[in-house]
Design a protein around this motif. Sequence first.
Motif, PDB file in Angstrom:
ATOM      1  N   ALA A  54       6.305   8.259  39.421  1.00  0.00           N
ATOM      2  CA  ALA A  54       7.698   8.330  38.950  1.00  0.00           C
ATOM      3  C   ALA A  54       8.367   6.961  39.067  1.00  0.00           C
ATOM      4  N   GLU A  55       8.104   6.232  40.174  1.00  0.00           N
ATOM      5  CA  GLU A  55       8.714   4.912  40.357  1.00  0.00           C
ATOM      6  C   GLU A  55       8.184   3.915  39.331  1.00  0.00           C
TER       7      GLU A  55
ATOM      8  N   PRO B 259      11.169  -3.047  43.221  1.00  0.00           N
ATOM      9  CA  PRO B 259      11.585  -1.640  43.094  1.00  0.00           C
ATOM     10  C   PRO B 259      10.666  -0.638  43.804  1.00  0.00           C
ATOM     11  N   LEU B 260       9.353  -0.827  43.717  1.00  0.00           N
ATOM     12  CA  LEU B 260       8.447   0.136  44.362  1.00  0.00           C
ATOM     13  C   LEU B 260       8.566   0.073  45.884  1.00  0.00           C
ATOM     14  N   ARG B 261       8.702  -1.134  46.396  1.00  0.00           N
ATOM     15  CA  ARG B 261       8.817  -1.287  47.852  1.00  0.00           C
ATOM     16  C   ARG B 261      10.130  -0.680  48.350  1.00  0.00           C
TER      17      ARG B 261
ATOM     18  N   GLY C  75      11.104   1.458  32.482  1.00  0.00           N
ATOM     19  CA  GLY C  75      12.285   1.636  31.652  1.00  0.00           C
ATOM     20  C   GLY C  75      13.404   0.642  31.952  1.00  0.00           C
ATOM     21  N   ASP C  76      13.219  -0.175  32.959  1.00  0.00           N
ATOM     22  CA  ASP C  76      14.270  -1.105  33.384  1.00  0.00           C
ATOM     23  C   ASP C  76      14.059  -2.482  32.738  1.00  0.00           C
TER      24      ASP C  76
ATOM     25  N   HIS D  58       6.184  -3.784  27.304  1.00  0.00           N
ATOM     26  CA  HIS D  58       5.087  -3.085  26.626  1.00  0.00           C
ATOM     27  C   HIS D  58       3.811  -3.151  27.469  1.00  0.00           C
ATOM     28  N   LEU D  59       3.511  -4.342  27.991  1.00  0.00           N
ATOM     29  CA  LEU D  59       2.303  -4.514  28.806  1.00  0.00           C
ATOM     30  C   LEU D  59       2.369  -3.639  30.058  1.00  0.00           C
ATOM     31  N   PHE D  60       3.541  -3.625  30.694  1.00  0.00           N
ATOM     32  CA  PHE D  60       3.705  -2.829  31.913  1.00  0.00           C
ATOM     33  C   PHE D  60       3.511  -1.344  31.614  1.00  0.00           C
ATOM     34  N   THR D  61       4.107  -0.880  30.518  1.00  0.00           N
ATOM     35  CA  THR D  61       4.012   0.533  30.151  1.00  0.00           C
ATOM     36  C   THR D  61       2.565   0.905  29.828  1.00  0.00           C
TER      37      THR D  61
END
Length: 437
Positions: free
Chosen positions: A345-346, A296-298, A352-353, A433-436
């Motif tokens: 923002a990304e 997604p970021l790329r 959230g995905d 959770h870890l990512f957030t």
Amino acid sequence: FVQSGIRMRLYSHTSGLKVVVTSAPGPQIDLGVSLATPATDDSGLPHTLEHLVFLGSQAYPYRGVLDLLANKVFADGTNAYTAQTETVYTASCHSREGFTTLLPIYMDHLLRPTLSDDAFHSEVYHMNKDNEDTGVVYSEMAARQEKDWSRLWRACLKSMYGDSVFSYDSGGLLEELRTLTNAKIREYHSRYYRLDNMIMCVTGSIHPNEIFEALEPWMDTWAPATPTPERPFTQSLAALQPLTGQSTVEILFPDGDDESPGSVAWVSRTCRYGDFVEVLALEALLELVCDTAVAPLRRALVDAEDALCADLAWDVDEGPEYLAEIVMQAVDPDNLLGAAEALRAELAKAAGDADLFDMASPSSRLRKIIENNRWAWISTLENGSSLHKEIVHIASAFSCFAASDDAMTLERACRRADDYVTLLSKPTEWWQHLFTK
Ligand SMILES: [Zn+2]
């Protein structure tokens, strides 16, 4: 203990020296010696000392003796590097005899270097007859200090840790190198170059007794360990305060109207030494959002029509605390803050995905990444040289950051192949959770 088919033994000598012996087939014997060397300021004590130990020892007081001998018995000579928290000395040898000949000579250089004023003068810093600053270390750092990545990384560490052993420049900043004295280096050496602050890794087909026999005559002259040796990072680790909130720092380089592209680094303090499963998860998550055309970021930042950067890089920097890092490369210098905002923002959007973290789906990229990383790790262990590098890495972190010298912690740190399997069963919410966080 045995991990992933690799047999490792950890020995502790009464001097406090720890030795990790790992069996590996083939004639090559690799040596890695790591010392915990905190940077107590920006004068580059760990790095300058690394240069000076190669310039002669009490028993061999001549410059180049170590390399000369190394060339006779060692295939790849000797080498060293200074990291943020440790200094590591390495050598690689193609016979057991060569190895046991060189080991005590190497140790003499590490623990009893001459550290002469002459060596300091030429190797570290002096002013030449034209009043120009010079010296091997000084010139090396002059070439590095103002590079954009160097300034960017220093700014990241300062934002994360303020002025501390975790942010001082272990290589040395020019201004402080100019006022550094040999007396200060000697003092630093006697404080941190001790057997009870050292871990030695030997990988190859050699019996541990051969190593100890080679070291014995030399060790006999060494005083036993102090009852409570200083563990340089334990206190600093305990005193680490969590960061609250987020901040943005803009650095103009080299001045405000330069036209060359800029970089944006996003850094986050994450888990600590000992959270072995989490750190592998972090690597997988960064790969998930940054690498390949479907990440997604790329997609949003590099491959989009209104791309904000030419490339994305990521890393998890190992230390007492792991730093997760994403760098946007070749960013329009007039839009650095805008690009930083878009990156944030990304990241929030990706968090959230839930589908991104769902490993139950047959097309799960996260699952694929973990499986691939597990196989890559296993194949690393099958190659003698890459195995040795990983062991030095793991042993060095264990020696620097573990709460005690308990072999169980070292064994735990080596259980990576199992940790990947553990990750495969983590639920979507755990990942999200870890990512957030
Ligand atoms: Zn250097």
